[in-house]
Design a protein around this motif. Structure first.
Motif, mmCIF file in Angstrom:
data_model
loop_
_atom_site.group_PDB
_atom_site.id
_atom_site.type_symbol
_atom_site.label_atom_id
_atom_site.label_comp_id
_atom_site.label_asym_id
_atom_site.label_seq_id
_atom_site.Cartn_x
_atom_site.Cartn_y
_atom_site.Cartn_z
ATOM 1 N N ASP A 85 0.020 -2.540 -33.238
ATOM 2 C CA ASP A 85 1.118 -1.590 -33.385
ATOM 3 C C ASP A 85 0.964 -0.405 -32.436
ATOM 4 N N ILE A 86 0.660 -0.708 -31.172
ATOM 5 C CA ILE A 86 0.558 0.334 -30.140
ATOM 6 C C ILE A 86 1.409 -0.075 -28.944
ATOM 7 N N ALA A 87 1.980 0.926 -28.262
ATOM 8 C CA ALA A 87 2.830 0.647 -27.107
ATOM 9 C C ALA A 87 2.000 0.317 -25.877
ATOM 10 N N GLU A 88 0.864 0.987 -25.724
ATOM 11 C CA GLU A 88 -0.048 0.704 -24.609
ATOM 12 C C GLU A 88 -1.465 1.052 -25.028
ATOM 13 N N GLY A 89 -2.457 0.484 -24.290
ATOM 14 C CA GLY A 89 -3.837 0.554 -24.749
ATOM 15 C C GLY A 89 -4.597 1.811 -24.415
ATOM 16 N N GLU A 90 -4.108 2.588 -23.437
ATOM 17 C CA GLU A 90 -4.832 3.787 -23.032
ATOM 18 C C GLU A 90 -4.623 4.921 -24.036
ATOM 19 N N ILE A 91 -5.695 5.639 -24.330
ATOM 20 C CA ILE A 91 -5.612 6.784 -25.237
ATOM 21 C C ILE A 91 -5.043 7.989 -24.492
ATOM 22 N N ALA A 92 -4.088 8.647 -25.112
ATOM 23 C CA ALA A 92 -3.482 9.852 -24.535
ATOM 24 C C ALA A 92 -3.925 11.071 -25.335
ATOM 25 N N ALA A 93 -3.925 12.219 -24.678
ATOM 26 C CA ALA A 93 -4.394 13.452 -25.317
ATOM 27 C C ALA A 93 -3.561 13.821 -26.539
ATOM 28 N N ASP A 94 -2.290 13.422 -26.564
ATOM 29 C CA ASP A 94 -1.421 13.800 -27.673
ATOM 30 C C ASP A 94 -1.251 12.683 -28.699
ATOM 31 N N ASP A 95 -2.080 11.652 -28.647
ATOM 32 C CA ASP A 95 -2.010 10.582 -29.640
ATOM 33 C C ASP A 95 -2.364 11.114 -31.028
ATOM 34 N N SER A 96 -1.738 10.545 -32.037
ATOM 35 C CA SER A 96 -2.078 10.892 -33.417
ATOM 36 C C SER A 96 -3.414 10.251 -33.778
ATOM 37 N N ILE A 97 -3.957 10.642 -34.925
ATOM 38 C CA ILE A 97 -5.205 10.038 -35.394
ATOM 39 C C ILE A 97 -5.029 8.536 -35.564
ATOM 40 N N ALA A 98 -3.918 8.122 -36.168
ATOM 41 C CA ALA A 98 -3.670 6.692 -36.391
ATOM 42 C C ALA A 98 -3.576 5.934 -35.067
ATOM 43 N N GLU A 99 -2.897 6.516 -34.082
ATOM 44 C CA GLU A 99 -2.766 5.860 -32.776
ATOM 45 C C GLU A 99 -4.121 5.758 -32.080
ATOM 46 N N THR A 100 -4.925 6.818 -32.167
ATOM 47 C CA THR A 100 -6.245 6.810 -31.540
ATOM 48 C C THR A 100 -7.137 5.744 -32.163
ATOM 49 N N VAL A 101 -7.124 5.679 -33.498
ATOM 50 C CA VAL A 101 -7.920 4.666 -34.199
ATOM 51 C C VAL A 101 -7.489 3.263 -33.767
ATOM 52 N N ALA A 102 -6.187 3.024 -33.731
ATOM 53 C CA ALA A 102 -5.681 1.701 -33.362
ATOM 54 C C ALA A 102 -6.050 1.342 -31.929
ATOM 55 N N LYS A 103 -5.980 2.318 -31.025
ATOM 56 C CA LYS A 103 -6.283 2.034 -29.617
ATOM 57 C C LYS A 103 -7.765 1.764 -29.399
ATOM 58 N N ILE A 104 -8.623 2.486 -30.098
ATOM 59 C CA ILE A 104 -10.059 2.210 -29.986
ATOM 60 C C ILE A 104 -10.359 0.812 -30.513
ATOM 61 N N ALA A 105 -9.755 0.452 -31.652
ATOM 62 C CA ALA A 105 -9.951 -0.896 -32.200
ATOM 63 C C ALA A 105 -9.444 -1.952 -31.216
ATOM 64 N N PHE A 106 -8.286 -1.703 -30.622
ATOM 65 C CA PHE A 106 -7.709 -2.632 -29.641
ATOM 66 C C PHE A 106 -8.649 -2.825 -28.454
ATOM 67 N N GLN A 107 -9.169 -1.719 -27.916
ATOM 68 C CA GLN A 107 -10.030 -1.813 -26.737
ATOM 69 C C GLN A 107 -11.348 -2.516 -27.051
ATOM 70 N N GLU A 108 -11.886 -2.284 -28.245
ATOM 71 C CA GLU A 108 -13.161 -2.911 -28.582
ATOM 72 C C GLU A 108 -12.988 -4.411 -28.853
ATOM 73 N N VAL A 109 -11.919 -4.782 -29.524
ATOM 74 C CA VAL A 109 -11.628 -6.209 -29.716
ATOM 75 C C VAL A 109 -11.395 -6.875 -28.363
ATOM 76 N N GLN A 110 -10.664 -6.195 -27.494
ATOM 77 C CA GLN A 110 -10.381 -6.712 -26.163
ATOM 78 C C GLN A 110 -11.678 -6.913 -25.372
ATOM 79 N N ALA A 111 -12.620 -5.979 -25.495
ATOM 80 C CA ALA A 111 -13.894 -6.085 -24.782
ATOM 81 C C ALA A 111 -14.680 -7.315 -25.229
ATOM 82 N N ILE A 112 -14.689 -7.570 -26.540
ATOM 83 C CA ILE A 112 -15.404 -8.751 -27.054
ATOM 84 C C ILE A 112 -14.711 -10.031 -26.597
ATOM 85 N N GLN A 113 -13.375 -10.070 -26.676
ATOM 86 C CA GLN A 113 -12.644 -11.262 -26.258
ATOM 87 C C GLN A 113 -12.825 -11.529 -24.770
#
Length: 289
Positions: A85-113
């Motif tokens: 549920d994110i528009a893009e994977g890069e974290i932005a300075a104005d991201d909400s807590i929920a968006e930041t959490v989702a993007k970190i999870a996305f990037q870490e899953v992506q790294a393992i895959q």
């Protein structure tokens, strides 16, 4: 292997003009989706023949086949972003807590895959065989990579492997100097250029020890001092999430090594795990206590 992973892993061995094409693709993969070979050539300040050579260097007959693979990779990436549920994977300075959490999870899953997709299984098999047969195993990593080296040390210790890890480079060099041809030295370095890790592996190699490197670099100084190189695949990030994902990818690779070592002699290794678990069980509180 995912085409964008292939571009990233191949970049350092390309010619200077082909690297400009690679950089343009990595900076904006969407450009390839909508572009002709002429437009990509203009965007990368290269000729159309250079773009064609770039595609062939990656193993494609031509630009059309490369473009189709990029489109498929972008579709997969988009599907993953939708699942988080994110528009893009890069974290932005104005991201909400929920968006930041989702993007970190996305990037870490992506790294393992990504790491699982590009892992060299032949190199892993060789590393497992050497670790199993080693009379002594020394590990070293500097900074955040030290955590990965310590994790592998802990796992090997649980199954009775003669492993040691040093967090002090002076002690690591002393230990490396005492290895022999029945020993294995394992160094962890994300970029493959950490001076202390290279010195540790160089010293170990002089003694006749087999050297194994764990890195994210497609080509680095680590290759010059290692008999076996195991590579993770983590995408660059503007924020520290990229560095955190690198640790997750290293730990995933270490889990792969450990399980493969464990399964070679499962009954004996399982008994070692049971005994070590029992040894520390008294330090754990009883359920409900």
């Amino acid at each position: 292997m995912d085409v964008l992973l292939r571009v990233r892993q191949s970049r350092d061995r390309l010619s200077a003009s082909e690297r400009r094409v690679a950089d343009a693709v990595l900076a904006d993969p969407e450009l390839v989706r909508t572009s002709t070979i002429m437009r990509l050539a203009d965007a990368s300040e290269a000729s159309q023949s250079t773009v064609a050579r770039f595609c062939q260097s990656l193993g494609y007959p031509g630009y059309r086949e490369f473009r189709l693979d990029v489109i498929a990779a972008l579709s997969r990436d988009q599907a993953q972003r939708v699942s988080f549920d994110i528009a893009e994977g890069e974290i932005a300075a104005d991201d909400s807590i929920a968006e930041t959490v989702a993007k970190i999870a996305f990037q870490e899953v992506q790294a393992i895959q990504d790491t699982a997709q590009m892992i060299d299984t032949d190199a892993v098999a060789r590393a497992v065989a050497e670790i199993r047969g080693a009379r002594r195993i020394e590990l070293y990593g500097a900074g955040a990579s030290s955590l990965s080296a310590q994790d592998l040390f802990q796992k090997l210790s649980r199954i009775g492997k003669p492993a040691a890890v040093s967090v002090d480079i002076h002690l690591a060099l002393v230990q490396a100097a005492l290895l022999d041809d029945a020993s294995v030295a394992i160094g962890v370095s994300f970029r493959g250029e950490t001076r202390e890790t290279l010195d540790f592996l160089t010293t170990a190699r002089r003694t006749g020890a087999l050297t194994i490197g764990i890195t994210n670099a497609a080509q680095s100084s680590l290759d010059d001092v290692c008999d076996i190189v195991l590579r993770t695949s983590v995408r660059e990030s503007r924020f520290r999430s990229g560095a955190m994902a690198s640790r997750i990818a290293q730990l995933a690779l270490i889990d792969m090594l450990f399980v493969l070592v464990l399964r070679q002699d499962f009954p004996l290794m399982t008994e070692s795990l049971r005994r070590t678990y029992d040894a520390v069980s008294s330090r754990r509180p009883e359920p409900g206590a």
